[in-house]
Design an enzyme around this catalytic site. Sequence first.
Site, mmCIF file in Angstrom:
data_model
loop_
_atom_site.group_PDB
_atom_site.id
_atom_site.type_symbol
_atom_site.label_atom_id
_atom_site.label_comp_id
_atom_site.label_asym_id
_atom_site.label_seq_id
_atom_site.Cartn_x
_atom_site.Cartn_y
_atom_site.Cartn_z
ATOM 1 N N HIS A 1 39.481 34.861 34.652
ATOM 2 C CA HIS A 1 38.339 35.783 34.781
ATOM 3 C C HIS A 1 38.759 37.077 35.478
ATOM 4 O O HIS A 1 39.676 37.087 36.300
ATOM 5 C CB HIS A 1 37.139 35.124 35.462
ATOM 6 N N ASN B 1 41.351 30.893 36.024
ATOM 7 C CA ASN B 1 40.921 30.655 34.634
ATOM 8 C C ASN B 1 40.943 31.933 33.791
ATOM 9 O O ASN B 1 40.453 31.951 32.671
ATOM 10 C CB ASN B 1 39.512 30.034 34.600
ATOM 11 N N ASP C 1 32.179 43.504 42.060
ATOM 12 C CA ASP C 1 31.202 42.416 41.938
ATOM 13 C C ASP C 1 30.657 41.989 43.294
ATOM 14 O O ASP C 1 31.137 42.424 44.342
ATOM 15 C CB ASP C 1 31.835 41.219 41.198
HETATM 16 C C1 GLP Z 1 36.992 36.272 42.662
HETATM 17 C C2 GLP Z 1 36.635 37.715 42.348
HETATM 18 C C3 GLP Z 1 37.647 38.351 41.454
HETATM 19 C C4 GLP Z 1 39.042 38.077 41.972
HETATM 20 C C5 GLP Z 1 39.302 36.607 41.937
HETATM 21 C C6 GLP Z 1 40.698 36.219 42.383
HETATM 22 O O1 GLP Z 1 36.474 35.375 41.765
HETATM 23 N N1 GLP Z 1 35.363 37.849 41.763
HETATM 24 O O2 GLP Z 1 37.398 39.735 41.375
HETATM 25 O O3 GLP Z 1 39.981 38.744 41.190
HETATM 26 O O4 GLP Z 1 38.357 36.008 42.813
HETATM 27 O O5 GLP Z 1 40.759 36.139 43.768
HETATM 28 P P1 GLP Z 1 42.039 35.900 44.612
HETATM 29 O O6 GLP Z 1 42.686 37.216 44.762
HETATM 30 O O7 GLP Z 1 41.524 35.381 45.924
HETATM 31 O O8 GLP Z 1 42.885 34.921 43.905
#
Ligand code: GLP
Length: 261
Positions: A139, A137, A68
């Site tokens: 995602h 959440n 993304d």
């Molecule tokens: C962002 C990214 C995700 C990632 C998430 C968690 O929102 N778009 O792909 O998995 O963050 O990030 P972190 O690893 O910093 O908790």
Amino acid sequence: MMRICICKDYNQMSVKAADIIQGIVKNNQIPKLGLATGSTPEGMYQELVKRNKEGLIDFSNTKTVNLDEYLGIESTNPCSYHYYMDEKLFDHINIKKENAHVPEGKSSDPIKAASDYNDILDSVGRRDVQIIGVGENGHIAFNEPADKLHLRTSVIELTQNTIEVNSRFFNRIEDVPNKAISMGIADLLDANLILLMISGKNKQGVVKNLLECQMLDTHFPVSMLYTHPNVILLVDEEAMEKVDDETMNKEIGIIKACDIL
Ligand code: GLP
């Protein structure tokens, strides 16, 4: 089937993930990796950079696609995922930059940028592995909880929760884009192996929900990974703290202990 591998700490999780990537890169003529951003995979990238410098892993034939990108910020902006990938990985390993793909966040036509990215995914083909992190959440990539989830790369509206959580990477919360371009669920699943990495206190709730959920739930997008036949959940002990022994001891059906540790 989800296989769970509980690591002592973040460091052990990162090393395990790097071991899996190293094996895949070694065993494939043209390795295809799906990569993720965020704090979770940083340690794995450090480990891969180290191993590349030591000559243990060669990325010269590797192709990568990222999950993304934020919409509306330049790739030269340190908060963009382009910048993140260059800084954490691509600038330090022997990958050919033309083989490393991240969705285009600064296009004047984001819908076309999403469709162009689908063409790239189609031309790269099924990945050998897809790294996935998870938001608090639930995602995955930027597929936010919703009544319906996109199958393919699309323009996504970020939830307030994601904007707040991700604001730690920006100077001010107002600087966090409210839209992103993200692979859809079918794209995420188009890999022979899904490596789901979850670490730390902030993810205790999401891990508990994931291990206890009994149904696919579009409002908990990470549950969609249960439809994939080969998922390894690499999780550290801290993230597992809220999961009670009862859940771990009983036969939890499609979740099995992983033997890679
Ligand atoms: C962002 C990214 C995700 C990632 C998430 C968690 O929102 N778009 O792909 O998995 O963050 O990030 P972190 O690893 O910093 O908790």
